[in-house]
Design an enzyme around this catalytic site. Structure first.
Site, PDB file in Angstrom:
ATOM      1  N   GLY A   1      -1.115   6.679   2.464  1.00 25.10           N
ATOM      2  CA  GLY A   1      -0.016   7.371   3.129  1.00 25.10           C
ATOM      3  C   GLY A   1       0.482   8.516   2.259  1.00 25.10           C
ATOM      4  N   SER A   2       1.812   8.730   2.309  1.00 27.23           N
ATOM      5  CA  SER A   2       2.379   9.953   1.727  1.00 27.23           C
ATOM      6  C   SER A   2       2.200  10.102   0.219  1.00 27.23           C
ATOM      7  CB  SER A   2       3.861  10.015   2.043  1.00 27.23           C
ATOM      8  OG  SER A   2       4.060   9.838   3.416  1.00 27.23           O
ATOM      9  N   THR A   3       1.926   9.012  -0.507  1.00 31.07           N
ATOM     10  CA  THR A   3       1.786   9.183  -1.954  1.00 31.07           C
ATOM     11  C   THR A   3       0.606  10.088  -2.303  1.00 31.07           C
ATOM     12  OG1 THR A   3       0.835   6.968  -1.830  1.00 31.07           O
ATOM     13  CG2 THR A   3       2.910   7.181  -2.985  1.00 31.07           C
ATOM     14  N   ILE A   4      -0.259  10.344  -1.329  1.00 32.62           N
ATOM     15  CA  ILE A   4      -1.409  11.203  -1.589  1.00 32.62           C
ATOM     16  C   ILE A   4      -1.047  12.684  -1.446  1.00 32.62           C
ATOM     17  CG2 ILE A   4      -2.426  11.551   0.705  1.00 32.62           C
ATOM     18  CD1 ILE A   4      -4.560  10.077  -1.933  1.00 32.62           C
ATOM     19  N   LYS A   5       0.070  12.967  -0.768  1.00 28.21           N
ATOM     20  CA  LYS A   5       0.395  14.360  -0.434  1.00 28.21           C
ATOM     21  C   LYS A   5       0.401  15.320  -1.630  1.00 28.21           C
ATOM     22  CE  LYS A   5       2.835  13.335   3.852  1.00 28.21           C
ATOM     23  NZ  LYS A   5       4.145  13.029   4.428  1.00 28.21           N
TER      24      LYS A   5
END
Lengths: 70, 579
Positions: free
Chosen positions: B294-298
């Protein structure tokens, strides 16, 4: 002469063997003490004891005072 | 004359008889001492002699100790005795059975039935791994056919706190899980044997030779710091319990060297008591289990975007009206954020902003960056069962694939990989292998990104932790931190489940000069709170604050300073206080 030296060698071999046994035994004991120490001094235990027995607490950042050289 | 002849006859017969006797004597001597295969000859006699004096003594060897980076023991072998019996002998002494059963605290019927079962064998264990003094009381009964055998048992002083990483051995002292398994050959000791000659009183009088030399198991220092490990485990356990989560993992990395300072998972187990270990609790999830981040990859996708120079941290993207149609899917922001620059897209974790950015990039750019940061590859830990994750590559990228890649779906990774990728950002673009062993000098890094791009992303990550960012709960008074939240829907059979989430937070601290990376992952929080900023960020904050204090990192905020004169400095120094 030969008899004397042989006897001496035998006596000392026996002594050496005894010391080796003792060292093995001490090693065993060391292992047990190590375990005992790590059980009593485990960080979770130290923390709970400090908080419960000694009423200690981690200081808030505002309570920390820096001591520096002039 | 007659008389003389008679005398000479008698004389010779006596001589011959004497010679014969001498010959018999010689033959006997030869058969005892020289001839090799005479019946009860010298081989037999020497064998008998040696059987009474020569003994084979074992030289014991231990399995190596596993310690943390400061030498605190994590796995120690202690000797125990296993009691075994020769059923053939024991069956002939039925009158001893009740005494034996009592000493073993067994039922007599059970002992009998087991003896009958093994009656054709010459070896059966009665009880394994008894403390030496308990074994001695059984042996002191002096029952024929009951013997003891020295074995070693592994104890894990830190118990469940380090269970997954250290692993455990089976009852025969061979590595089964974790580092015990990975470095089994290194840790295993091999017992040797030597021949000695003993006298009547059992004293060793001569060493005859070595049959097999003993090789002691070697000690091994892991990279973890037990103090940090305790902190990480305690806070994770608390968080998993608070939010009713299914599982959770924490990894703390040393930002400079890539060493793992702590690695904790929930659920855990107690390696000292194996009677009721659930298989699910055995896994070192931080390394062996993959999840969609999820968003931790952004931030990693933004790093790729910055590198193309198509985007700058201040490039503005219009996210109005708060949703965007890609193919047949509609991607939503919780509210309409309006115009956001890249920095605020990260701080607000805007799905629409990320999608619009990703669709303007060449399709391979983002995947290539992920790969360079270590996703889809081993991290270098050598841990048994390490997962590498899935980082699919497409010949033709569909727009939805491009978009989901940038906000963390359609690929998966482990917590360790995530922490390693953030370490690259914290380390100005230098990637180092993750190590579970203490390394005295840090391994040479590999430059995978230019330093200034990494620094730009670090600045964005600091904004996440500010008041209006998604990670405001990760804020710590005493230290500056930077990081990113993540909330991912879990894939279920046939799509994404509506109410199953993974909340995560990966952070770097202190943000000015990174020392540690802390990655927290909470799997399926059952609470109304499930967002990474609610479930993982507070855990991150507690672990980071305690960890940095334990590492003696001076706090970032310096509210009160006390100055001391040089004289009192000397006085303090005399008391062993260093300033």
């Amino acid at each position: 002469m030969v008899v004397h030296v042989t006897h001496q060698v035998r006596k000392e071999t026996d002594q050496l063997e005894g010391l080796r046994r003792e060292s093995a035994h001490l090693q065993v004991e060391w292992g047990q003490f190590l375990l005992e120490q790590s059980t009593w001094a485990s960080y979770s235990r130290v923390r709970t004891e400090a908080e419960r027995e000694l009423q200690m607490q981690v200081p808030e950042s505002g309570q920390i005072i820096f001591v520096g050289k002039e | 004359m007659q008389q003389q002849r008679l005398q000479s006859w008698r004389f010779y017969s006596v001589v011959i008889a004497m010679l014969l006797l001498a010959a018999v004597l010689l033959w006997r001597m030869a058969s005892l001492q020289v001839l090799p295969d005479a019946d009860r000859g010298f081989e037999f006699l020497q064998g008998q002699g040696e059987a009474r004096t020569v003994r084979t003594e074992p030289i014991s060897a231990y399995r190596g100790v596993i310690t943390d980076r400061n030498g605190e023991p994590l796995a120690v072998s202690t000797p125990v005795e296993s009691i075994w019996a020769n059923p053939k002998v024991l069956l002939q002494h039925p009158k001893d059975w009740s005494r034996l059963a009592q000493a073993l605290s067994w039922d007599k019927a059970m002992l009998e039935s087991r003896l009958v079962k093994f009656s054709a064998k010459e070896f059966m264990y009665l009880e394994r791994h008894l403390p030496p003094h308990e074994a001695a009381t059984i042996l002191d009964l002096g029952i024929d056919g009951v013997y003891a055998q020295r074995e070693y048992r592994r104890y894990y002083p830190a118990g469940e706190v380090t269970a997954h990483l250290v692993g455990m051995t089976d009852i025969d002292d061979r590595g089964q899980e974790g580092m015990e398994l990975a470095y089994d050959a290194w840790l295993t000791g091999e017992s040797g044997a030597k021949q000695v000659m003993k006298d009547l009183r059992g004293r060793t009088i001569k060493e005859l030779g070595l049959i097999k030399s003993a090789r002691s198991g070697q000690a091994m220092a892991l990279s973890i710091d037990l103090r940090l490990q305790y902190v990480a485990y305690r806070e994770l356990k608390q968080a998993v319990a608070n939010f009713g989560a299914k599982a959770g993992s924490v990894v703390v990395l040393n930002a400079k060297t890539g060493e793992v300072l702590a690695m904790a998972n929930q659920p855990s187990y107690n390696p000292n008591d194996r009677s009721n270990i659930a298989p699910a609790s055995l896994r070192n999830r931080a390394i062996t289990d993959v999840f969609e981040p999820g968003s931790t990859i952004k931030p990693l996708a933004v790093l790729a975007a910055l590198e193309t120079e198509q985007f700058k941290p201040y490039t503005v993207i219009d996210t109005t009206p708060g949703y965007v149609q890609v193919g047949r899917k509609t991607l939503l922001d919780p509210v309409n954020y309006g115009e956001l620059d890249i920095t605020r897209i990260i701080a607000k974790s805007s799905q629409v902003g990320m999608t619009k950015m990703a669709l303007q990039l060449e399709p391979d750019v983002v995947r290539d960056m992920y790969y360079r940061l270590g996703l889809g590859q081993g991290t270098g830990t050598g841990f048994p069962g390490e997962a590498v994750g899935v980082l699919p590559e497409y010949d033709r990228w569909r727009p939805i694939q491009q978009a989901t890649y940038a906000f963390g779906y359609g690929l998966n990774l482990t917590v360790v990989q995530l922490a390693q990728a953030y370490a690259v950002i914290a380390n100005e673009g230098v990637k180092r292998p993750v190590s579970l062993l203490r390394t005295d000098k840090s391994p040479p890094g590999q430059k995978v990104v230019e330093a200034h791009y990494a620094r730009d992303v670090m600045k964005m990550l600091r904004k996440v932790v500010s008041d209006d960012g998604t990670g405001s709960r990760a804020f710590i008074d005493s230290y500056s931190v930077a990081g990113k939240t993540g909330t991912a829907h879990k894939a279920d059979a046939g799509g994404y489940a509506d109410h199953l989430y993974i909340g995560s937070f990966v952070g770097v601290a202190p943000a000015d000069d990174p020392e540690i990376i802390v990655a927290v992952m909470i799997d399926e929080p059952r609470d109304t709170k499930y967002h990474g900023g609610q479930v993982a960020a507070p855990t991150f904050a507690k672990i980071t604050e305690d960890a940095l204090r334990l590492l003696q990192e001076p706090p970032h905020s310096k509210p009160v300073r006390l100055s001391v004169s040089p004289k009192s400095v000397d006085q303090l120094a005399a008391h062993g206080v260093a300033l």
